[in-house]
Design a protein around this motif. Structure first.
Motif, PDB file in Angstrom:
ATOM      1  N   LYS A 177     -72.693  27.177 -12.147  1.00  0.00           N
ATOM      2  CA  LYS A 177     -72.691  27.904 -13.418  1.00  0.00           C
ATOM      3  C   LYS A 177     -73.396  29.247 -13.290  1.00  0.00           C
ATOM      4  N   LEU A 178     -74.413  29.283 -12.421  1.00  0.00           N
ATOM      5  CA  LEU A 178     -75.202  30.498 -12.301  1.00  0.00           C
ATOM      6  C   LEU A 178     -74.527  31.567 -11.456  1.00  0.00           C
ATOM      7  N   LYS A 179     -73.710  31.174 -10.476  1.00  0.00           N
ATOM      8  CA  LYS A 179     -73.164  32.123  -9.522  1.00  0.00           C
ATOM      9  C   LYS A 179     -72.309  33.180 -10.221  1.00  0.00           C
ATOM     10  N   SER A 180     -72.795  34.400 -10.221  1.00  0.00           N
ATOM     11  CA  SER A 180     -72.100  35.559 -10.804  1.00  0.00           C
ATOM     12  C   SER A 180     -71.850  35.406 -12.295  1.00  0.00           C
ATOM     13  N   LYS A 181     -72.457  34.387 -12.939  1.00  0.00           N
ATOM     14  CA  LYS A 181     -72.196  34.160 -14.356  1.00  0.00           C
ATOM     15  C   LYS A 181     -73.446  34.294 -15.202  1.00  0.00           C
ATOM     16  N   ALA A 182     -74.607  34.425 -14.598  1.00  0.00           N
ATOM     17  CA  ALA A 182     -75.846  34.435 -15.343  1.00  0.00           C
ATOM     18  C   ALA A 182     -76.499  35.820 -15.285  1.00  0.00           C
ATOM     19  N   HIS A 183     -77.106  36.189 -16.389  1.00  0.00           N
ATOM     20  CA  HIS A 183     -77.880  37.415 -16.425  1.00  0.00           C
ATOM     21  C   HIS A 183     -78.935  37.300 -17.511  1.00  0.00           C
ATOM     22  N   ILE A 184     -79.935  38.147 -17.407  1.00  0.00           N
ATOM     23  CA  ILE A 184     -80.993  38.165 -18.416  1.00  0.00           C
ATOM     24  C   ILE A 184     -80.626  39.191 -19.483  1.00  0.00           C
ATOM     25  N   HIS A 185     -80.523  38.724 -20.725  1.00  0.00           N
ATOM     26  CA  HIS A 185     -80.216  39.618 -21.845  1.00  0.00           C
ATOM     27  C   HIS A 185     -81.455  39.709 -22.733  1.00  0.00           C
ATOM     28  N   HIS A 186     -81.880  40.919 -23.010  1.00  0.00           N
ATOM     29  CA  HIS A 186     -83.094  41.111 -23.799  1.00  0.00           C
ATOM     30  C   HIS A 186     -82.759  41.316 -25.276  1.00  0.00           C
ATOM     31  N   TYR A 187     -83.419  40.520 -26.129  1.00  0.00           N
ATOM     32  CA  TYR A 187     -83.395  40.730 -27.565  1.00  0.00           C
ATOM     33  C   TYR A 187     -84.760  41.296 -27.933  1.00  0.00           C
ATOM     34  N   ASN A 188     -84.798  42.625 -28.117  1.00  0.00           N
ATOM     35  CA  ASN A 188     -86.068  43.345 -28.198  1.00  0.00           C
ATOM     36  C   ASN A 188     -86.838  43.105 -26.904  1.00  0.00           C
ATOM     37  N   THR A 189     -87.941  42.388 -26.954  1.00  0.00           N
ATOM     38  CA  THR A 189     -88.734  42.148 -25.734  1.00  0.00           C
ATOM     39  C   THR A 189     -88.589  40.723 -25.226  1.00  0.00           C
ATOM     40  N   MET A 190     -87.707  39.933 -25.873  1.00  0.00           N
ATOM     41  CA  MET A 190     -87.555  38.538 -25.464  1.00  0.00           C
ATOM     42  C   MET A 190     -86.379  38.393 -24.501  1.00  0.00           C
ATOM     43  N   PRO A 191     -86.643  38.027 -23.222  1.00  0.00           N
ATOM     44  CA  PRO A 191     -85.543  37.822 -22.268  1.00  0.00           C
ATOM     45  C   PRO A 191     -84.920  36.435 -22.425  1.00  0.00           C
ATOM     46  N   LEU A 192     -83.604  36.396 -22.517  1.00  0.00           N
ATOM     47  CA  LEU A 192     -82.882  35.129 -22.613  1.00  0.00           C
ATOM     48  C   LEU A 192     -81.914  35.013 -21.442  1.00  0.00           C
ATOM     49  N   LEU A 193     -81.902  33.832 -20.811  1.00  0.00           N
ATOM     50  CA  LEU A 193     -80.938  33.575 -19.751  1.00  0.00           C
ATOM     51  C   LEU A 193     -79.581  33.329 -20.381  1.00  0.00           C
TER      52      LEU A 193
ATOM     53  N   GLU B 221     -55.455  16.115 -11.730  1.00  0.00           N
ATOM     54  CA  GLU B 221     -56.861  16.363 -12.052  1.00  0.00           C
ATOM     55  C   GLU B 221     -57.512  17.273 -11.010  1.00  0.00           C
ATOM     56  N   GLU B 222     -57.153  17.067  -9.731  1.00  0.00           N
ATOM     57  CA  GLU B 222     -57.690  17.915  -8.679  1.00  0.00           C
ATOM     58  C   GLU B 222     -57.175  19.341  -8.840  1.00  0.00           C
ATOM     59  N   TRP B 223     -55.928  19.479  -9.254  1.00  0.00           N
ATOM     60  CA  TRP B 223     -55.334  20.789  -9.536  1.00  0.00           C
ATOM     61  C   TRP B 223     -56.140  21.515 -10.610  1.00  0.00           C
ATOM     62  N   MET B 224     -56.470  20.793 -11.685  1.00  0.00           N
ATOM     63  CA  MET B 224     -57.246  21.392 -12.765  1.00  0.00           C
ATOM     64  C   MET B 224     -58.631  21.826 -12.263  1.00  0.00           C
ATOM     65  N   LYS B 225     -59.254  20.998 -11.444  1.00  0.00           N
ATOM     66  CA  LYS B 225     -60.581  21.322 -10.904  1.00  0.00           C
ATOM     67  C   LYS B 225     -60.516  22.551  -9.993  1.00  0.00           C
ATOM     68  N   MET B 226     -59.432  22.681  -9.247  1.00  0.00           N
ATOM     69  CA  MET B 226     -59.266  23.853  -8.383  1.00  0.00           C
ATOM     70  C   MET B 226     -59.163  25.127  -9.216  1.00  0.00           C
ATOM     71  N   ASP B 227     -58.457  25.057 -10.350  1.00  0.00           N
ATOM     72  CA  ASP B 227     -58.347  26.229 -11.228  1.00  0.00           C
ATOM     73  C   ASP B 227     -59.704  26.600 -11.814  1.00  0.00           C
ATOM     74  N   LEU B 228     -60.483  25.592 -12.200  1.00  0.00           N
ATOM     75  CA  LEU B 228     -61.807  25.872 -12.762  1.00  0.00           C
ATOM     76  C   LEU B 228     -62.737  26.432 -11.697  1.00  0.00           C
ATOM     77  N   ALA B 229     -62.613  25.932 -10.464  1.00  0.00           N
ATOM     78  CA  ALA B 229     -63.429  26.472  -9.368  1.00  0.00           C
ATOM     79  C   ALA B 229     -63.060  27.931  -9.102  1.00  0.00           C
ATOM     80  N   TYR B 230     -61.773  28.254  -9.230  1.00  0.00           N
ATOM     81  CA  TYR B 230     -61.325  29.643  -9.068  1.00  0.00           C
ATOM     82  C   TYR B 230     -61.976  30.540 -10.124  1.00  0.00           C
ATOM     83  N   ILE B 231     -61.987  30.068 -11.376  1.00  0.00           N
ATOM     84  CA  ILE B 231     -62.587  30.844 -12.463  1.00  0.00           C
ATOM     85  C   ILE B 231     -64.088  31.007 -12.247  1.00  0.00           C
ATOM     86  N   ASP B 232     -64.752  29.910 -11.849  1.00  0.00           N
ATOM     87  CA  ASP B 232     -66.204  29.940 -11.656  1.00  0.00           C
ATOM     88  C   ASP B 232     -66.619  30.878 -10.530  1.00  0.00           C
ATOM     89  N   ASN B 233     -65.776  31.004  -9.503  1.00  0.00           N
ATOM     90  CA  ASN B 233     -66.135  31.777  -8.318  1.00  0.00           C
ATOM     91  C   ASN B 233     -65.291  33.038  -8.156  1.00  0.00           C
TER      92      ASN B 233
END
Length: 464
Positions: free
Chosen positions: A241-257, A429-441
């Motif tokens: 979930k974190l790979k290339s999908k996560a960033h720190i967004h600041h709301y004023n001075t509060m950082p949110l993942l 089901e494996e086909w669906m997982k491959m598509d989701l892995a493509y989106i995630d990466n």
């Protein structure tokens, strides 16, 4: 010592890349003008200095000066292409800025082609040399694996891909690993202290692979490794979930993942859109004779229209009509109900290897994937992309499980991971997982790799 040696090797390779660029540049000028630049144009030394600076820096940026233990050649080609395009563009700007009009831009095209060919060839030779050396027990790294049953997949890969050059010294794990890999390396109990092991044995890396991560345990392990200068690597399912999908967004001075499980790189996505438009336009223009020939074959070998139009589901549920060359008889949908018991796929999709509805020409078109050529019009109109999850029909989407709907979060494509990895031989089901892995990466590099594999699949003609 190991890091120092790698640094020396990497810097040496970066210098060699500069030399290859110089050679390519002078060869391009010799081919275009009939003489080398130093002999005729002394101020071309400006371009040589620019090449020396930027090729060294770009080699570092595109990680071409590193000798990776696990890296596909398609990824190397992608990075070489990125370096050459970026570097050649900089040279073009230098020609304008320094008013080197007598050199012009045409030789830079030759330079780019020579540089790409020589540099990729050099990389292939270097990587092949190091892989061969590692397979024979040289240039190896001693590793300790700390994990549970989820580490089994990585251990199997280490044993299979000897060219990685990893030698397992010990495994700190549970009974599952002990029963399976006890003959490979000493299996130590989960409560084994790592620090004495690092002190008494020659260990280059510690690899942590567990389904559930204990923060305190990871902190202790990283501390033990950093104290003695040992590399620490870790895998967690959370990284998907974190790979290339996560960033720190600041709301004023509060950082949110902030985590978004869809591609969020705006610039890269725009590059993908531009490439889709240009490439599909070129294919439609250049392959127009093929379109005409295939249209005639479809028209005169079976009754019915040349093209088959079907409603499909696109980005986030948007409906559109996808176009293909017709490969079945006109009453195919009516016959489908009678053939449902012969369906060879699980899930809501229907696939049948020897489908009697397919025409003779249609069978050829499907095996070579030429039936999907008209979908480049869908790409041109913006409904589809070159690479992406295949667009489903509305009825299939109605039968999706909730987690499978996320494959609609990216624009559908003509080709995808599923099409280059076995197609009909892959369970639904494996086909669906491959598509989701493509989106995630997702990345431009991944699209490039799938694109190259698609060409191979078309040449092999293993579709049905």
């Amino acid at each position: 010592m190991l890091r120092e040696r790698e640094s020396v090797v990497n810097n040496f390779l970066a210098i060699v890349e500069v030399g290859i660029a110089w050679l390519s540049f002078n060869l391009a000028l010799f081919l275009y003008f009939g003489h080398f630049s130093f002999i005729k144009y002394k101020d071309s030394i400006i371009l040589h200095l620019i090449i020396a600076l930027f090729w060294f820096l770009l080699g570092k940026y595109f990680r071409l000066a590193q000798v990776h233990r696990s890296r596909p050649y398609s990824a190397i080609l992608f990075n070489c292409l990125g370096l050459v395009i970026t570097g050649t563009s900089i040279l073009g700007l230098a020609v304008l800025f320094f008013d080197l009009y007598y050199i012009g831009f045409d030789p830079l095209i030759y330079f780019g082609l020579f540089n790409l060919t020589f540099m990729f060839g050099f990389k292939v030779i270097i990587y092949a040399f190091f892989k061969r050396a590692r397979m024979h027990g040289r240039n190896t790294r001693a590793i300790v694996i700390i994990g549970d049953y989820t580490a089994a997949s990585f251990i199997e890969q280490v044993l299979k891909y000897k060219e990685w050059g990893y030698k397992i010294v010990s495994i700190i794990g549970d009974e599952v690993l002990s029963k399976t890999y006890g003959s490979i390396a000493p299996i130590l109990p989960p409560d084994t202290e790592l620090a004495p092991l690092l002190e008494n044995k020659t260990i280059d890396e510690v690899i942590f692979i567990k389904e559930k991560m204990n923060v305190e345990e990871v902190e202790n392990i990283t501390h033990d490794c950093s104290e003695v200068g040992v590399i620490f690597r870790m895998y967690s399912p959370f990284f998907n979930k974190l790979k290339s999908k996560a960033h720190i967004h600041h709301y004023n001075t509060m950082p949110l993942l902030t985590i978004a499980n869809i591609p969020t790189n705006y610039l890269a996505m725009k590059v993908k859109d531009v490439f889709d438009f240009i490439f599909s336009f070129l294919i439609i223009v250049l392959a127009s004779p093929v379109f005409v020939i295939l249209s005639l074959l479809v028209k005169f070998t079976s009754d019915g229209p040349v093209f088959f139009k079907q409603k499909r589901v696109g980005l986030r549920g948007r409906k559109f009509y996808a176009y293909k060359f017709r490969t079945m008889v006109t009453n195919a949908e009516e016959l489908k109900a009678k053939l449902m018991e012969d369906n060879e796929m699980d899930g809501p999709v229907f696939k049948m290897k020897n489908d009697p509805r397919i025409t003779k020409v249609g069978r050829f078109l499907r095996k070579t994937s030429l039936d999907e050529l008209p979908q480049f019009f869908n790409v041109l109109m913006g409904d589809m992309s070159i690479v992406g999850p295949r667009p489903p029909v509305p009825q299939e989407v109605k039968e999706y499980e909730r987690w499978q709907l996320r494959r609609l979060s990216m624009k559908p494509g003509i080709t995808c991971t599923w099409q280059v990895s076995g197609r009909n031989d892959i369970p639904f089901e494996e086909w669906m997982k491959m598509d989701l892995a493509y989106i995630d990466n997702w990345s431009l590099k991944l699209d490039f790799v799938i694109f190259l594999k698609t060409i191979r699949t078309m040449l092999v003609a293993d579709g049905h």
